[in-house]
Design an enzyme around this catalytic site. Structure first.
Site, short mmCIF file in Angstrom:
data_model
loop_
_atom_site.label_atom_id
_atom_site.label_comp_id
_atom_site.label_asym_id
_atom_site.label_seq_id
_atom_site.Cartn_x
_atom_site.Cartn_y
_atom_site.Cartn_z
N GLN A 29 -83.18 -40.94 73.98
CA GLN A 29 -82.16 -41.00 72.96
C GLN A 29 -81.27 -42.30 72.93
O GLN A 29 -81.11 -42.83 73.93
CB GLN A 29 -81.19 -39.79 73.22
CG GLN A 29 -79.83 -39.79 72.46
CD GLN A 29 -78.93 -38.93 73.15
OE1 GLN A 29 -79.06 -38.70 74.43
NE2 GLN A 29 -77.97 -38.32 72.34
N GLY A 30 -81.52 -43.17 71.79
CA GLY A 30 -80.58 -44.20 71.80
C GLY A 30 -79.30 -44.19 70.85
O GLY A 30 -79.31 -44.57 69.85
N SER A 64 -75.90 -44.23 72.90
CA SER A 64 -74.56 -44.98 73.38
C SER A 64 -74.81 -46.47 73.48
O SER A 64 -76.23 -46.90 73.67
CB SER A 64 -74.30 -44.48 75.12
OG SER A 64 -73.73 -43.19 74.98
N SER A 87 -82.07 -41.56 79.32
CA SER A 87 -82.99 -40.90 80.21
C SER A 87 -84.41 -40.93 79.50
O SER A 87 -84.39 -40.61 78.52
CB SER A 87 -82.67 -39.42 80.40
OG SER A 87 -81.32 -39.45 80.91
N GLU A 108 -77.49 -30.60 71.79
CA GLU A 108 -77.47 -31.05 73.19
C GLU A 108 -76.35 -30.31 73.95
O GLU A 108 -76.70 -30.10 75.26
CB GLU A 108 -76.79 -32.81 73.19
CG GLU A 108 -76.80 -33.20 74.44
CD GLU A 108 -76.50 -34.79 74.46
OE1 GLU A 108 -75.79 -35.36 73.48
OE2 GLU A 108 -76.84 -35.44 75.69
N GLU A 152 -63.55 -35.07 78.81
CA GLU A 152 -62.25 -35.16 78.23
C GLU A 152 -62.65 -35.25 76.63
O GLU A 152 -61.80 -34.49 75.80
CB GLU A 152 -61.59 -36.74 78.42
CG GLU A 152 -61.21 -36.79 79.92
CD GLU A 152 -62.34 -37.00 80.93
OE1 GLU A 152 -63.31 -37.26 80.63
OE2 GLU A 152 -61.95 -36.90 82.14
#
Lengths: 365, 388
Positions: free
Chosen positions: B127-128, B130, B162, B245, B371
């Site tokens: 996954q790209g 962040s 990851s 997710e 959060e």
């Protein structure tokens, strides 16, 4: 796997919700809490007419022949409305000891009796007694008499009859007696919507409903039913406190914004939501296990009671916190939910006591 | 309400149970739990076996290699995998995130190209999303893609990815319109990780292991047919991925927590901590909250089966799982007492719990910080006022 109530059960839920909101709104409950009786006796007839007393009682005894899942719906809704009256004591406690007493079940289904259970006495507080009791049952003519003093009896003054754990000639057993034949002394109780009292028996006539052979299994059934019922009540009461909190933070403004826009406030409300949803899942699972006599029922009920009791207390505490000063007053309804949640949490020992039985199931004794 | 298996669930369960009995890797059951138990080769081979037997993508459409089975079968599958302590499928990102998003938004070509390969483990995905400057504020991302005829040319940097070091494909969010409002200039690309200009560098995490990676993109050419959804409409597509997710994956994570719970019970027995009343209370507390989480997932699942939409309770899954996993792994160290400091070969179970405990600190950060998730529940589920 199907984790939903049936259409009929959902109809029962909306019936119960209207019953508590129409007849036992927060103001009415507040009034009743200040009366000497602590409840509205006429509500019993109304509930009997709705068929609620005999929900799980077989049709032969005038009941509806359903099971605990239907009663579970009522416990949650009556908890939501903080219904003050001996429904829990009658249906979750005493009724579970009366399966072998068809005449008692008939009276109950017809609204002719309101019951409670008396098990605590000086030095002995556990619902599952390990040794004898000082309260004695003696044979007398073709019946029995009871002598002794029981403490912390729920709804003692609202009940007409009481199931008593006592020592008979052959060991522990259960007897049912009329409250009018005994002396009742109510104790000051934090939760004024579910009060505790002492019952003093002095040669009080009684009928035996369980003997030495089945007293243990009967009390185990009483215990797991009571745990599941209280978990459901805790979900109801905790949900009500959470809703008060969520509504308040949406409208109360400080520094020019509704306080729910501040994360330090909103996250507390979220934590209450999470706690109550997890408690709800456990309580429904426990209710199903109890209703079906599933082998996991004792563990599920202990798990649900310990978690839901604590979740409801925490939900009330957060609700008090986010309400600020007003939530701390006697005038505001929150304290009644808080006191009920604590009543539930303390029943048969706080959560750690039920966790000890979970640990025994997981790890051995 | 009925927690027993329906007849078809029961037959699926018994079929799966005997299949697992016969097909678990040789010697797998005898292996003690340790950090060395998982490796890419075992997992890749196992993924293939599961796929060939038809156990991967149970709920996916048949035309893409799935079984079109009801969601309850997925729950049965996870329970049985826990019971057998079976290895995990290698394609966590593909199965839990890329696949469901392609099913929702992909073209027929994209579905045909990728879905069966995701199920079989032949395509490993990463996954790209962040970036160094875009964590919780994901929509501020700056990796850019510029149109060049029938390609996008990608430049930028992604982080916390990851599996990127073994991945064949990447779900990538890029900025394609720098002048639009930040949520409206984003495009969702499917990128071949073997393309020229893709550079993966491992990031050592606090446990010392390089599980995450940085990915650098330098003039990487991505064909226009690899856009998932519409150009500049990638934010909505990304929401599908994040929903899965935190939901679909959260469900699987709960079953992993159940495995960990059983391991803690074993550890307590091995160390004698099972007799300590304080430890007993903590273990019972964890067991209770795990049941609460598991049955909450089931409740959301029932709503999904009955209405086609997961219940709002589903938003709890990832948030509560992550915090519960942190408490549980900490408890494992407490059970060990002072020996908890010993790591690696010298540690109890070869440092398994030392690794798990350190790794768990990432759980409340990855896939939406706790959060951010609390904000989402507050605003979208409870209807509280927006915090920003």
């Amino acid at each position: 796997m199907d984790f939903a109530f049936s259409e009929e059960q959902e109809m029962l839920r909306s019936q119960a919700r209207s019953f508590v909101t129409d007849r036992f709104g927060a103001e009415r409950v507040a009034q009743l809490a200040e009366t000497e009786a602590g409840w509205d006796e006429s509500s019993w007839d109304a509930m009997t007419e709705l068929g609620w007393m005999g929900l799980s009682i077989p049709e032969e005894q005038g009941g509806a022949g359903f099971g605990f899942l239907e009663e579970a719906v009522l416990f949650e809704e009556l908890g939501y409305g903080l219904y003050p009256g001996p429904y829990f004591s009658t249906v979750a406690l005493a009724r579970r000891a009366l399966d072998g007493a068809p005449e008692q079940l008939k009276r109950l289904a017809s609204g002719g009796s309101r019951l409670t259970l008396a098990w605590i006495e000086g030095g002995r507080a556990k619902l599952l007694p390990e040794t004898g009791m000082s309260t004695q049952a003696q044979e007398s003519g073709d019946g029995w008499t009871l002598t002794g003093e029981k403490h912390l009896v729920p709804d003692a003054s609202a009940a007409t009859d009481v199931v008593v754990v006592a020592a008979g000639p052959e060991g522990l057993g259960l007897w049912v007696a009329r409250c009018e034949d005994a002396k009742i002394e109510m104790d000051p109780t934090m939760d004024r919507t579910r009060r505790l009292g002492r019952i003093i028996f002095d040669g009080t006539p009684a009928e035996q409903v369980a003997g030495a052979g089945d007293v243990r299994s009967t009390l185990e059934r009483v215990q797991m039913t009571a745990y599941a019922a209280l978990a459901l009540e805790a979900v109801g009461a905790g949900q009500a406190a959470f809703e008060l909190a969520a509504d308040h933070v949406k409208t109360r403004e400080q520094f020019g914004k509704p306080i729910g826009a501040y994360q330090a406030v909103s996250h507390q409300v979220v934590d209450s939501y999470i706690g109550i949803e997890l408690a709800r899942s456990l309580a429904y699972w426990a209710a199903w296990c109890v209703a079906e006599g599933d082998e996991r029922a004792p563990m599920a009920a202990a798990a649900a009671k310990s978690f839901a009791g604590e979740a409801a207390v925490a939900s009330c505490e957060r609700a008090i916190q986010v309400h600020g000063g007003i939530g701390f007053t006697y005038e505001h309804p929150l304290h009644r939910y808080y006191k009920r949640a604590q009543w539930i949490d303390s029943f048969d020992g706080f959560g750690s006591v039920q966790r000890a039985s979970v640990a025994t199931a997981l790890l051995g004794s | 309400m009925d927690f027993r298996d329906a007849p078809e669930e029961a037959s699926f369960r018994s079929e799966l149970r005997s299949w697992l009995e016969e097909n678990l890797p040789d010697g797998w059951r005898e292996l003690s739990p340790s950090r060395t138990r998982w490796n890419a080769d075992v997992s890749r081979e196992w993924s293939k076996k599961l796929y060939e037997a038809g156990y991967v993508g149970l709920t996916w459409p048949k035309e893409y290699g799935g079984r079109a089975a009801p969601y309850t079968h997925q729950a049965v599958f996870l329970e049985e995998m826990v019971r057998a302590e079976a290895p995990e499928h290698i394609g966590v990102i593909g199965l839990g995130m890329a696949g469901p998003t392609i099913i929702s938004h992909g073209t027929d070509e994209q579905k045909n190209r990728h879905l069966a390969n995701i199920l079989s483990g032949d395509e490993v995905w990463c996954q790209g999303f962040s970036e160094p400057g875009s964590g919780s504020d994901l929509a501020s991302l700056r990796t850019k893609a510029v149109r060049d005829n029938d390609h996008f040319v990608v430049n930028g940097q992604k982080v916390w990815s990851s599996f990127a070091h073994i991945a064949d494909w990447c779900i990538l969010l890029v900025r394609t319109d720098p002048d639009a409002k930040k949520h409206q200039g984003i495009t969702y690309l499917l990128v071949d990780m073997h393309s020229d200009g893709v550079d993966v560098r491992p990031l050592n995490q606090m446990s010392g292991e390089p599980e995450f990676n940085e990915i650098f993109f330098s003039d990487v050419r991505v064909p226009i047919e690899n856009v998932l959804g519409e150009v500049n409409a990638g934010w909505g597509v990304a929401m599908t991925t994040l929903l899965h997710e935190r939901g679909t994956l959260g469900f699987a994570l709960t079953s992993r927590l159940e495995v960990a719970m059983n391991k803690v019970v074993t550890l307590a027995r091995e160390t004698g901590a099972e007799r300590d009343p304080l430890i007993r209370d903590r273990i019972a507390r964890h067991w209770v909250e795990l049941q609460g989480l598991k049955f909450t997932n089931y409740r959301a699942l029932t709503t999904l089966v009955k209405t086609g939409v997961p219940g709002p309770e589903g938003s709890i899954a990832k948030l509560f799982w992550s915090e519960s996993n942190q408490r549980l792994t900490k408890l494992a160290l407490e059970i060990m007492g002072p020996r908890a400091q010993l790591d690696g070969d010298e540690g109890i179970w070869d440092g398994y719990w030392q690794y798990q405990q350190l790794r768990s600190r990432g759980n409340t950060i990855e896939a939406g910080t706790s959060e951010v998730l609390r904000n989402i529940i507050a605003e979208r589920v409870l209807g509280l006022p927006r915090s920003r």
